[in-house]
Write an enzyme that holds these catalytic residues in place. Structure first.
Site, short mmCIF file in Angstrom:
data_model
loop_
_atom_site.label_atom_id
_atom_site.label_comp_id
_atom_site.label_asym_id
_atom_site.label_seq_id
_atom_site.Cartn_x
_atom_site.Cartn_y
_atom_site.Cartn_z
CB SER A 143 1.02 -18.24 15.25
OG SER A 143 1.12 -17.81 16.58
CD GLN A 144 -0.49 -24.92 17.53
OE1 GLN A 144 -1.46 -24.19 17.71
NE2 GLN A 144 0.00 -25.70 18.49
NE ARG A 145 6.46 -24.12 10.98
CZ ARG A 145 5.64 -23.79 9.99
NH1 ARG A 145 4.62 -24.56 9.70
NH2 ARG A 145 5.83 -22.70 9.28
CD GLU A 146 6.29 -18.17 13.89
OE1 GLU A 146 6.67 -17.95 12.73
OE2 GLU A 146 5.41 -17.50 14.45
CD GLN A 147 1.96 -18.60 20.46
OE1 GLN A 147 1.74 -18.87 21.63
NE2 GLN A 147 1.23 -17.72 19.79
CG PHE A 157 5.05 -9.39 24.94
CD1 PHE A 157 6.08 -8.48 25.07
CD2 PHE A 157 5.36 -10.76 24.94
CE1 PHE A 157 7.40 -8.90 25.20
CE2 PHE A 157 6.68 -11.19 25.07
CZ PHE A 157 7.70 -10.25 25.20
CB VAL A 158 4.89 -8.80 19.03
CG1 VAL A 158 5.51 -9.58 17.86
CG2 VAL A 158 3.39 -8.63 18.79
CG LEU A 159 9.86 -12.73 22.25
CD1 LEU A 159 10.90 -11.64 22.50
CD2 LEU A 159 9.73 -13.60 23.52
CG HIS A 169 1.60 -10.33 15.81
ND1 HIS A 169 1.48 -9.27 14.95
CD2 HIS A 169 2.65 -11.08 15.38
CE1 HIS A 169 2.43 -9.36 14.03
NE2 HIS A 169 3.14 -10.43 14.27
N1 LIG Z 1 2.52 -12.34 20.35
C1 LIG Z 1 3.47 -12.83 19.54
O1 LIG Z 1 4.63 -12.51 19.66
N2 LIG Z 1 3.09 -13.70 18.60
C2 LIG Z 1 3.96 -14.15 17.60
N3 LIG Z 1 5.32 -14.45 17.93
C3 LIG Z 1 5.71 -15.49 17.17
O2 LIG Z 1 6.86 -15.95 17.12
N4 LIG Z 1 4.65 -15.99 16.49
C4 LIG Z 1 3.54 -15.27 16.80
O3 LIG Z 1 2.39 -15.50 16.45
#
Ligand SMILES: NC(=O)N[C@H]1NC(=O)NC1=O
Length: 219
Positions: free
Chosen positions: A130-134, A165-167, A113
């Site tokens: 990931s781009q869309r989520e962030q 850190f993953v969220l 991640h």
């Molecule tokens: N570091 C991390 O949590 N990355 C992830 N979280 C998320 O919602 N998309 C990701 O790529």
């Protein structure tokens, strides 16, 4: 160099937005009468899974390869568990595979991640998902001080636990992320590994719902 999973190299999403191809009940013109609704919903969902179950290995990995961020191996393993009865069943197979891994494999998944608001975001090297989520969480619009704070917390977290850190960013927001990161920094490693993998599963559940057209309110 575009990321392996960016939309530029993947077939257009519309081809794989499975539910939308089957006269999905979004358009008023195709809404069924009340009493027909249950059967109708069941049949368009079932049809989705028929398509999924009919996919060959390459197609399945192409479509589901980034359900677990940058870990197409998980989709590759799940394909051999066909047929799937519905989205929840498919999701269960993704989760069961993760849970079956030794600790090194589960940590490996976390290490795939990208950091939240990290260097890959700055370089434009995130996967499309990931781009869309962030971006949805506002992490692409941080001020310099917010970015510096997150970089520092991410570095401390990685130094303590050995993985990023993953969220699930879609379930959070830019103001909440640093506080949550600081809170989880205090955890014990075994507990934190479980929490981080739960977040991977939340991200995967939302990505599967995107692909299969589930109603997010039911997740
Ligand atoms: N570091 C991390 O949590 N990355 C992830 N979280 C998320 O919602 N998309 C990701 O790529």
């Amino acid at each position: 160099m575009p990321s392996r999973y960016c939309t530029a190299r993947r077939p257009a999403l519309s081809k794989y937005k499975l539910a939308s191809t089957v006269g999905a009940p979004h358009s008023p013109a195709c809404l069924p009468a009340r009493e027909e609704k249950a059967t109708y919903c069941l049949s368009w969902r079932t049809m989705d899974m028929e398509k999924v179950n009919a996919m060959d290995f390459g197609e399945f990995v192409e479509v589901f390869g980034n359900v677990i961020e940058r870990c197409p191996l998980v989709a590759a393993a799940v394909w051999s568990q066909r047929p799937f009865s519905d989205r929840e069943d498919l999701e269960r197979h993704f989760f069961a595979f993760i849970d079956s891994l030794p600790q090194s494999g589960r940590e490996g998944i976390l290490r795939c991640h990208p950091d939240l608001a990290g260097r890959e975001l700055q370089r434009g090297a995130l996967t499309a998902e990931s781009q869309r989520e962030q971006s949805g969480a506002g992490l692409t619009r941080l001020g310099p001080e917010e970015r510096r704070r997150l970089l520092e917390l991410n570095a401390r977290y990685r130094a303590r636990f050995g993985f990023p850190f993953v969220l699930a960013a879609r379930l959070s927001h830019r103001e909440a992320v640093p506080a949550e990161l600081a809170r989880r920094l205090q955890r014990q490693p075994a507990q934190e590994l479980r929490t981080a993998l739960d977040e991977v599963k939340k991200i995967a559940g939302l990505r599967l719902a995107d692909l299969l057209g589930a109603d997010p309110a039911r997740l």
